[in-house]
Design a protein around this motif. Structure first.
Motif, PDB file in Angstrom:
ATOM      1  N   GLY A  64     -14.368 -15.190  10.692  1.00  0.00           N
ATOM      2  CA  GLY A  64     -15.010 -15.922   9.678  1.00  0.00           C
ATOM      3  C   GLY A  64     -15.419 -14.925   8.469  1.00  0.00           C
ATOM      4  N   GLN A  65     -14.034 -13.680   7.940  1.00  0.00           N
ATOM      5  CA  GLN A  65     -13.597 -13.061   7.141  1.00  0.00           C
ATOM      6  C   GLN A  65     -13.860 -13.682   5.960  1.00  0.00           C
ATOM      7  N   ARG A  66     -12.421 -14.994   5.779  1.00  0.00           N
ATOM      8  CA  ARG A  66     -12.340 -15.886   4.709  1.00  0.00           C
ATOM      9  C   ARG A  66     -12.779 -16.445   3.779  1.00  0.00           C
ATOM     10  N   GLY A  67     -13.510 -16.960   4.965  1.00  0.00           N
ATOM     11  CA  GLY A  67     -14.457 -17.909   3.940  1.00  0.00           C
ATOM     12  C   GLY A  67     -16.364 -17.154   3.325  1.00  0.00           C
ATOM     13  N   ALA A  68     -15.805 -15.882   3.930  1.00  0.00           N
ATOM     14  CA  ALA A  68     -17.498 -15.025   3.284  1.00  0.00           C
ATOM     15  C   ALA A  68     -17.256 -13.979   2.220  1.00  0.00           C
ATOM     16  N   TRP A  69     -15.907 -13.757   1.880  1.00  0.00           N
ATOM     17  CA  TRP A  69     -14.944 -12.555   0.570  1.00  0.00           C
ATOM     18  C   TRP A  69     -14.904 -13.460  -0.497  1.00  0.00           C
ATOM     19  N   HIS A  70     -14.430 -13.511  -1.452  1.00  0.00           N
ATOM     20  CA  HIS A  70     -13.605 -13.295  -2.698  1.00  0.00           C
ATOM     21  C   HIS A  70     -13.491 -12.496  -3.253  1.00  0.00           C
ATOM     22  N   TRP A  71     -12.564 -12.545  -4.025  1.00  0.00           N
ATOM     23  CA  TRP A  71     -12.066 -11.467  -4.704  1.00  0.00           C
ATOM     24  C   TRP A  71     -11.749 -11.802  -6.254  1.00  0.00           C
ATOM     25  N   GLU A  72     -12.325 -10.459  -7.397  1.00  0.00           N
ATOM     26  CA  GLU A  72     -12.290 -10.782  -8.590  1.00  0.00           C
ATOM     27  C   GLU A  72     -11.126 -10.101  -9.112  1.00  0.00           C
ATOM     28  N   ASP A  73     -10.910  -8.695  -7.757  1.00  0.00           N
ATOM     29  CA  ASP A  73      -9.633  -8.715  -8.451  1.00  0.00           C
ATOM     30  C   ASP A  73      -8.186  -8.783  -9.129  1.00  0.00           C
ATOM     31  N   PHE A  89     -17.695  -6.922   5.646  1.00  0.00           N
ATOM     32  CA  PHE A  89     -16.141  -6.210   4.822  1.00  0.00           C
ATOM     33  C   PHE A  89     -15.883  -5.842   6.084  1.00  0.00           C
ATOM     34  N   SER A  90     -14.425  -6.479   6.790  1.00  0.00           N
ATOM     35  CA  SER A  90     -13.453  -5.594   7.540  1.00  0.00           C
ATOM     36  C   SER A  90     -11.856  -5.953   6.976  1.00  0.00           C
ATOM     37  N   ALA A  91     -11.281  -4.875   6.208  1.00  0.00           N
ATOM     38  CA  ALA A  91     -10.210  -4.652   5.956  1.00  0.00           C
ATOM     39  C   ALA A  91      -9.063  -5.589   6.995  1.00  0.00           C
ATOM     40  N   LEU A  92      -9.090  -5.038   8.193  1.00  0.00           N
ATOM     41  CA  LEU A  92      -8.276  -5.356   9.111  1.00  0.00           C
ATOM     42  C   LEU A  92      -8.385  -6.534   9.455  1.00  0.00           C
ATOM     43  N   ALA A  93     -10.259  -7.555   9.577  1.00  0.00           N
ATOM     44  CA  ALA A  93     -10.113  -8.873  10.477  1.00  0.00           C
ATOM     45  C   ALA A  93      -9.765 -10.080   9.412  1.00  0.00           C
ATOM     46  N   TYR A  94     -10.061  -9.262   7.233  1.00  0.00           N
ATOM     47  CA  TYR A  94     -10.119  -9.884   6.836  1.00  0.00           C
ATOM     48  C   TYR A  94      -8.345 -10.434   6.473  1.00  0.00           C
ATOM     49  N   THR A  95      -7.540  -9.767   7.034  1.00  0.00           N
ATOM     50  CA  THR A  95      -6.319  -9.901   6.750  1.00  0.00           C
ATOM     51  C   THR A  95      -5.468 -10.442   8.182  1.00  0.00           C
ATOM     52  N   LEU A  96      -6.319 -10.060   8.993  1.00  0.00           N
ATOM     53  CA  LEU A  96      -5.713 -11.155   9.785  1.00  0.00           C
ATOM     54  C   LEU A  96      -6.522 -12.612   9.942  1.00  0.00           C
ATOM     55  N   ASP A  97      -7.546 -12.725   9.243  1.00  0.00           N
ATOM     56  CA  ASP A  97      -7.592 -14.630   8.598  1.00  0.00           C
ATOM     57  C   ASP A  97      -6.832 -14.736   7.879  1.00  0.00           C
ATOM     58  N   LEU A  98      -6.449 -14.289   6.781  1.00  0.00           N
ATOM     59  CA  LEU A  98      -5.486 -14.709   5.904  1.00  0.00           C
ATOM     60  C   LEU A  98      -4.315 -15.112   6.536  1.00  0.00           C
ATOM     61  N   LEU A  99      -3.748 -14.576   7.296  1.00  0.00           N
ATOM     62  CA  LEU A  99      -2.161 -14.698   8.737  1.00  0.00           C
ATOM     63  C   LEU A  99      -2.381 -15.374   9.384  1.00  0.00           C
ATOM     64  N   ILE A 100      -3.616 -15.460  10.143  1.00  0.00           N
ATOM     65  CA  ILE A 100      -3.662 -16.458  11.370  1.00  0.00           C
ATOM     66  C   ILE A 100      -4.146 -17.028  10.487  1.00  0.00           C
ATOM     67  N   GLY A 119      -2.065  -5.616   4.338  1.00  0.00           N
ATOM     68  CA  GLY A 119      -3.288  -5.970   3.676  1.00  0.00           C
ATOM     69  C   GLY A 119      -4.112  -5.070   3.917  1.00  0.00           C
ATOM     70  N   THR A 120      -4.071  -4.356   5.296  1.00  0.00           N
ATOM     71  CA  THR A 120      -5.118  -4.022   5.316  1.00  0.00           C
ATOM     72  C   THR A 120      -5.555  -2.605   4.552  1.00  0.00           C
ATOM     73  N   SER A 121      -3.891  -1.883   4.205  1.00  0.00           N
ATOM     74  CA  SER A 121      -4.271  -0.496   3.622  1.00  0.00           C
ATOM     75  C   SER A 121      -5.069  -0.589   2.048  1.00  0.00           C
ATOM     76  N   VAL A 122      -4.171  -2.231   0.941  1.00  0.00           N
ATOM     77  CA  VAL A 122      -4.779  -2.767   0.148  1.00  0.00           C
ATOM     78  C   VAL A 122      -6.593  -2.959  -0.258  1.00  0.00           C
ATOM     79  N   PHE A 123      -6.525  -4.532   0.893  1.00  0.00           N
ATOM     80  CA  PHE A 123      -8.307  -4.865   0.830  1.00  0.00           C
ATOM     81  C   PHE A 123      -9.104  -3.424   0.929  1.00  0.00           C
ATOM     82  N   ASP A 124      -8.507  -2.219   1.657  1.00  0.00           N
ATOM     83  CA  ASP A 124      -9.562  -1.190   2.497  1.00  0.00           C
ATOM     84  C   ASP A 124      -9.737   0.253   0.661  1.00  0.00           C
ATOM     85  N   ALA A 125      -9.232  -0.461  -0.206  1.00  0.00           N
ATOM     86  CA  ALA A 125      -8.945   0.131  -1.108  1.00  0.00           C
ATOM     87  C   ALA A 125      -9.979  -0.633  -2.504  1.00  0.00           C
TER      88      ALA A 125
END
Length: 497
Positions: A456-465, A439-450, A419-425
Motif C-alpha cells: 500500500g505504499q506505492r499508491g500513497a506517496w509520490h516524490w517531488e525530488d 511512510f516506510s522506506a523498506l516497504a515502499y522499496t519492496l512495493d516498487l520492486l514487486i 532503495g531503503t537507504s535513499v528513500f530513508d534520507a
C-alpha cells in the motif's frame, strides 16, 4: 616349355628340392652380402628365373607319395616376374632374403601360405586372391609399386612387421574390401611412404600398428572408411604424416592412440560417424588438422590434455562414459576445462553441451550439469541478433538463464538496501493528506520492486525530488526485469524436469 637340361645349377637345386619342400640356401653367410636390397649384383650362382618357380608352383614337378611339396628358397636373385595370376597353387611359398627383380602377380589366384621375409620386391599384386594360410612379408622392402590386396581373402594373418613399403603413387597398401580371418600386424619398425587404403575392409583379428611410421602428406596415411575391425592399436610411437581416416568404421572392441605422434604436417584424425566400444584418444602430440568426432558413437571415451588442445569437431558425438588420462577423480577433468573442450569446436551446436550435461547428471554431478547448460546458453548468445543478445546478458546476470535462480534474491536484496537507504534520507509527499499508511522506506522499496501485490505504499506517496523520483522509476523497471527473468528461469527448469 621348360626342360630340365635347360636349367642352371641353382635352378636344378630348386627343382630337385621342391617335391620334398627342402630349403635351397644360396646365401653367402656374410650379412652385408646377403642383404636383398643390395642384391642387384648377385651373379649366376645365386640367380633363378621366375618362370622356373612359377612352373613348379603350377605343377611342373610332381610330388612323390608321402612328401609335402613347397617352394623354399633363400638368398636368390629372381629375374623376371613371378606370374601366378589366376592359378590354383597347392603349395606353400617360403622366400627368405631374396631379391625379386620383377613383380609378384597373384591376382585371382588360390594359394597356401606365402612367406617373403627380408626380401626386396618392386610390386605385389594379390587382388581378389584367396590365401589359405598366412601372408607373411616380415622385413620385406617393396619399392616403386604397391602391395595390392583389394577384395582378397586371407584365412590367416597378414604380417608386415618390419616391412618397408615405398610406393610410386598415392597408395603403398591398396586393400579395399580385404577380408581377413586373422590379424594385420604392422609393428617392429614398419614404414610406409604412401597411404594404407583399407576402405570397407573386414579385420576381425584387429589392426596392430605399434611404432609404425606412415608418410603421405598429400593425402590419407590410413583410409579405413566403413571398415569393420575388432581392435585398432596406433600406439607406442606410431606416427603419421597425413590424415588418419576412420570415418564410419565399426570398431567392435577398442581404438587406441596412446602415445601416438600426430603432430606431423598434414596430420589429422577423422573419426566421424565411427562406432566403437572404447576409444582411447591420448596421443603424444595433437594433429594440426584437428580431430573430427562428428556423429561418432562411443561407449567409453578416454582423452588427455593433448587431444583436448586440438581443433575438435563434436557435433553429434555420443558417449556413455567419459574419462581423462590426466585426471584422478571420477569427474575426469574440471568442468571448466570440459566446457573449453566444447568451445574449441567451430560454430555453435547445442548437442555437445546436452551430451556432456547428461553425462554429469548420470554420475551424480548435477551442479556441473547446470554449469554446462549455462555455458551452452552463453555460447548460443553469440549467435543471436543484438537485441536478443542484450536480453541474454540481462537474463544471465539476473538468474543465470534459469540455472542460477538464487541470483534474483541477491539482486532483490541489493536493490532493497539501495532503495531503503535513499528513500530513508528523503521525505516523500502524500497523495492524500492524513490518509494511507505511514511512510516506510523498506516497504515502499519492496512495493516498487514487486509488481504483484504490495504494502500500500506505492499508491500513497509520490516524490517531488527528481533524484528519488528517477530512482523509483528505475526500481520499478528492475522489478519487472527480475520478475520476467525469474518466471522464464522457472519455466526453463520445469521444462527440463
Amino acid at each position: 616349355m621348360l626342360q630340365y637340361d635347360d636349367l642352371t645349377r641353382p635352378e636344378r637345386a630348386v627343382w630337385d628340392a621342391f617335391p620334398e619342400g627342402r630349403l635351397v640356401d644360396l646365401r653367402s653367410g656374410v650379412p652385408a652380402r646377403d642383404d636383398a636390397r643390395e642384391g642387384q649384383d648377385w651373379g649366376p650362382g645365386r640367380t633363378v628365373r621366375a618362370e622356373v618357380l612359377a612352373a613348379l608352383l603350377l605343377g611342373a614337378n610332381s610330388t612323390p607319395q608321402g612328401a609335402v611339396a613347397a617352394l623354399s628358397l633363400a638368398g636368390a636373385r629372381i629375374t623376371g616376374s613371378l606370374d601366378l595370376a589366376g592359378g590354383d597353387i597347392a603349395h606353400a611359398v617360403h622366400l627368405t632374403s631374396c631379391r625379386l627383380e620383377g613383380a609378384v602377380r597373384l591376382r585371382g589366384s588360390a594359394t597356401r601360405t606365402i612367406r617373403m621375409n627380408d626380401c626386396h620386391v618392386p610390386d605385389v599384386d594379390a587382388q581378389m586372391a584367396r590365401v589359405e594360410g598366412r601372408f607373411d612379408l616380415r622385413g620385406t622392402t617393396l619399392t616403386g609399386g604397391r602391395l595390392a590386396l583389394t577384395n582378397a581373402h586371407v584365412s590367416g594373418e597378414l604380417n608386415l612387421n618390419g616391412a618397408t613399403l615405398v610406393s610410386g603413387g598415392r597408395w603403398a597398401l591398396f586393400a579395399g574390401g580385404l577380408v581377413m580371418e586373422g590379424a594385420v600386424f604392422c609393428r617392429g619398425g614398419f614404414t610406409a611412404r604412401g597411404g594404407l587404403r583399407l576402405l570397407g575392409a573386414q579385420l576381425p583379428g584387429g589392426l596392430f600398428m605399434d611404432g609404425a611410421r606412415l608418410e603421405n602428406p598429400e593425402g590419407e596415411a590410413i583410409l579405413a572408411k566403413h571398415a569393420t575391425v575388432r581392435t585398432v592399436e596406433l600406439t607406442d610411437g606410431f606416427s603419421a604424416t597425413g590424415a588418419v581416416c576412420l570415418r564410419g568404421a565399426h570398431i567392435t572392441d577398442h581404438l587406441t592412440l596412446n602415445g601416438a605422434a600426430l603432430g606431423e604436417p598434414g596430420a589429422s584424425l577423422d573419426c566421424s560417424r565411427m562406432q566403437a566400444a572404447e576409444a582411447d584418444l591420448t596421443p603424444r602430440t595433437a594433429p594440426p588438422g584437428g580431430i573430427d568426432l562428428r556423429g561418432a558413437r562411443i561407449e567409453v571415451l578416454r582423452d588427455n590434455e593433448v587431444a583436448r588442445s586440438a581443433a575438435v569437431r563434436l557435433e553429434g558425438l555420443t558417449y556413455t562414459s567419459l574419462h581423462a588420462e590426466d585426471a584422478t577423480s571420477q569427474r575426469s577433468v574440471g568442468v571448466a576445462r570440459r566446457v573449453a573442450w566444447l568451445r574449441g569446436s567451430p560454430g555453435y551446436s547445442p548437442q555437445p553441451y546436452e551430451q556432456l550435461a547428461g553425462w554429469y547428471r548420470m554420475i551424480g554431478h548435477d551442479d556441473d550439469a547446470r554449469l554446462v547448460l549455462l555455458e551452452k546458453q552463453r555460447h548460443r548468445r553469440g549467435t543471436l541478433r543484438p537485441l536478443a543478445r542484450i536480453w541474454g546478458h540481462v537474463f544471465d546476470a539476473t538468474v543465470g538463464y534459469g540455472y542460477r535462480p538464487w541470483r534474483a534474491g541477491g539482486w532483490l536484496l541489493l536493490l532493497s538496501l539501495i532503495g531503503t537507504s535513499v528513500f530513508d534520507a528523503h521525505t516523500p509527499t502524500p497523495n492524500k493528506r492524513d490518509e494511507g499508511p505511514p511512510f516506510s522506506a523498506l516497504a515502499y522499496t519492496l512495493d516498487l520492486l514487486i509488481p504483484i501485490g504490495g504494502f500500500g505504499q506505492r499508491g500513497a506517496w509520490h516524490w517531488e525530488d527528481d533524484g528519488a523520483m528517477w530512482l523509483s522509476y528505475a526500481l520499478i523497471a528492475a522489478g519487472w526485469l527480475l520478475t520476467t527473468a525469474v518466471v522464464a528461469g522457472i519455466t526453463r527448469s520445469l521444462n527440463k524436469s
